[in-house]
Design a protein around this motif. Structure first.
Motif, PDB file in Angstrom:
ATOM      1  N   ALA A 139       0.842  -1.207   0.000  1.00  0.00           N
ATOM      2  CA  ALA A 139       0.000   0.000   0.000  1.00  0.00           C
ATOM      3  C   ALA A 139       0.872   1.251   0.000  1.00  0.00           C
ATOM      4  O   ALA A 139       0.575   2.228  -0.706  1.00  0.00           O
ATOM      5  N   CYS A 140       1.960   1.224   0.765  1.00  0.00           N
ATOM      6  CA  CYS A 140       2.865   2.373   0.817  1.00  0.00           C
ATOM      7  C   CYS A 140       3.561   2.594  -0.525  1.00  0.00           C
ATOM      8  O   CYS A 140       3.767   3.742  -0.949  1.00  0.00           O
ATOM      9  N   SER A 141       3.919   1.510  -1.200  1.00  0.00           N
ATOM     10  CA  SER A 141       4.582   1.659  -2.499  1.00  0.00           C
ATOM     11  C   SER A 141       3.649   2.290  -3.518  1.00  0.00           C
ATOM     12  O   SER A 141       4.091   3.060  -4.391  1.00  0.00           O
ATOM     13  N   ILE A 142       2.358   1.994  -3.423  1.00  0.00           N
ATOM     14  CA  ILE A 142       1.382   2.637  -4.304  1.00  0.00           C
ATOM     15  C   ILE A 142       1.318   4.132  -4.009  1.00  0.00           C
ATOM     16  O   ILE A 142       1.293   4.964  -4.928  1.00  0.00           O
ATOM     17  N   TYR A 216      -6.033   1.863   0.280  1.00  0.00           N
ATOM     18  CA  TYR A 216      -6.268   0.504   0.736  1.00  0.00           C
ATOM     19  C   TYR A 216      -5.695  -0.462  -0.289  1.00  0.00           C
ATOM     20  O   TYR A 216      -5.920  -0.321  -1.492  1.00  0.00           O
ATOM     21  N   TYR A 217      -4.974  -1.453   0.209  1.00  0.00           N
ATOM     22  CA  TYR A 217      -4.512  -2.547  -0.637  1.00  0.00           C
ATOM     23  C   TYR A 217      -4.735  -3.845   0.128  1.00  0.00           C
ATOM     24  O   TYR A 217      -4.206  -4.026   1.229  1.00  0.00           O
ATOM     25  N   GLU A 218      -5.562  -4.717  -0.413  1.00  0.00           N
ATOM     26  CA  GLU A 218      -5.909  -5.991   0.218  1.00  0.00           C
ATOM     27  C   GLU A 218      -6.291  -5.797   1.698  1.00  0.00           C
ATOM     28  O   GLU A 218      -5.895  -6.578   2.566  1.00  0.00           O
ATOM     29  N   SER A 222      -2.249   2.643   3.780  1.00  0.00           N
ATOM     30  CA  SER A 222      -1.048   3.469   3.873  1.00  0.00           C
ATOM     31  C   SER A 222      -1.494   4.866   4.266  1.00  0.00           C
ATOM     32  O   SER A 222      -2.671   5.223   4.139  1.00  0.00           O
ATOM     33  N   ASP A 223      -0.540   5.673   4.756  1.00  0.00           N
ATOM     34  CA  ASP A 223      -0.859   7.029   5.213  1.00  0.00           C
ATOM     35  C   ASP A 223       0.409   7.862   5.097  1.00  0.00           C
ATOM     36  O   ASP A 223       1.387   7.609   5.810  1.00  0.00           O
ATOM     37  N   MET A 224       0.404   8.832   4.191  1.00  0.00           N
ATOM     38  CA  MET A 224       1.616   9.617   3.942  1.00  0.00           C
ATOM     39  C   MET A 224       1.257  11.085   3.751  1.00  0.00           C
ATOM     40  O   MET A 224       0.215  11.397   3.178  1.00  0.00           O
TER      41      MET A 224
END
Length: 353
Positions: A139-142, A216-218, A222-224
């Protein structure tokens, strides 16, 4: 130890023979169910999943090891039958997710003593296993890829909403199933609003722009946050950017197991206060993420719990000057055996577009 085994240990400590699970996030955690209708009843030796015919096939695939009960009438009638069948004397229920009307219904039909339970599954969720961590990293990589994309699209005259929409759709194109929360795009004096959800304001030359977003991923988030300039910014804005970045990097250097949320929060807070901006940093330094965008453990002045390996937290100090502008810089961190791992990798030096 399996999730169910850990949960049963907690149930034993609280003196309950069975637990009714109704929170969608807790259902997903304990059973892997991703649908919208269903509940679990967990006993000391059995695990039941109750749902209607729309989801029975899905549950059979996802909730491995659960006995599936199909309700054709009211779902809580099936719960009452299960409790009676298993001679359950004490039933725990999630006090934060059962409405008063549902509680009244349960009192009428449930043959067991009802015991409110708080945080039993949520505390288990705070410590992620390797599979969960890898999913959050994806999720972070996205998010990282989406940030790189949006930097190439932003121009003076674009509205904040245009930026947010481009970012959101791009993350979906990269495999995200949705956004973690409503994307924040706050430019100019609006960057002084910590939760300045995207508006119709046009981005102007010289603006600082703060973008707080995630996906959201699966099932995991993530939160940036990144702040950057469109055109040459005011020198005061550069100053508070440098102070915020220093505070953020100090948190990364300090975060480790055995440290409390209070202690880690103070790392950022004391640094910002030393420059006279203590009153301009009004929120906590961070929070846990996982199945939800806000979960434990927290990084705040009130967070006494100590970190353990497997915690995933945000690190997001900020400085906000009303009527002028603001800065926030946020990464996601995994607490490891010897310290932490930063899992968002977008650049943090001040970018001037």
């Amino acid at each position: 130890m399996t999730k169910l085994a850990k949960l049963r240990e907690g149930m034993k400590e609280k003196g309950i023979e069975a637990l009714l699970v109704t929170s969608p996030y807790n259902l997903r955690y304990i059973s892997n169910f991703t649908g919208t209708t269903g509940l679990c009843v967990i006993t000391v030796d059995k695990a039941y999943f109750v749902t209607d015919f729309r989801y029975t096939e899905q549950v059979a695939t996802q909730a491995v090891g659960f006995e599936i009960i199909t309700n054709v009438g009211p779902i809580f009638d099936e719960v009452a039958k299960l409790l009676d069948k298993n001679k359950i004397q004490t039933l725990g229920f999630e006090e934060d997710f059962v409405t008063y009307s549902t509680f009244e219904l349960l009192e009428k039909i449930i043959p067991s003593e009802l015991i409110p339970v708080k945080g039993l599954i949520e505390e288990l969720r705070e410590v992620k296993d390797e599979t969960e961590i890898e999913t959050i990293k994806k999720a972070c990589s996205i998010s990282d890829a989406a940030f790189k994309f949006i930097l190439g699209e932003i121009k003076p005259g674009m509205s904040e909403i245009e930026v947010a929409n481009l970012l959101d759709f791009h993350m979906r194109g990269l495999g995200a199933t949705g956004v973690s929360f409503e994307t924040i795009v706050a430019s100019g004096i609006r960057s002084a609003m910590p939760h300045g959800v995207a508006s119709h304001k046009k981005i102007e030359t010289g603006d600082f722009v703060t973008i707080d977003f995630g996906c959201y991923y699966e099932g995991y988030v993530s939160d940036m946050t990144r702040t950057f300039a469109v055109g040459t910014p005011n020198e005061k804005l550069k100053e508070i950017y440098a102070i915020t970045l220093e505070a953020q990097l100090k948190v990364i250097d300090a975060a480790k197991p055995g440290m409390s949320g209070v202690q880690l929060d103070a790392v950022a807070r004391d640094h910002i206060a030393s420059y006279g901006y203590g009153e301009a940093f009004g929120h906590s330094t961070g929070h846990g993420i996982g199945l939800e965008i806000h979960e434990g453990p927290n990084v705040s002045k009130l967070a006494e719990k100590v970190f353990v390996p497997g915690n995933v937290i945000t690190n997001e100090p900020g400085i906000y000057l009303p009527g002028f502008g603001g800065v926030r810089i946020e990464d996601d961190l995994v607490i490891t055996k010897n310290g932490n791992e930063v899992i968002t990798h977008s650049p943090k030096e001040l970018i001037i577009l």
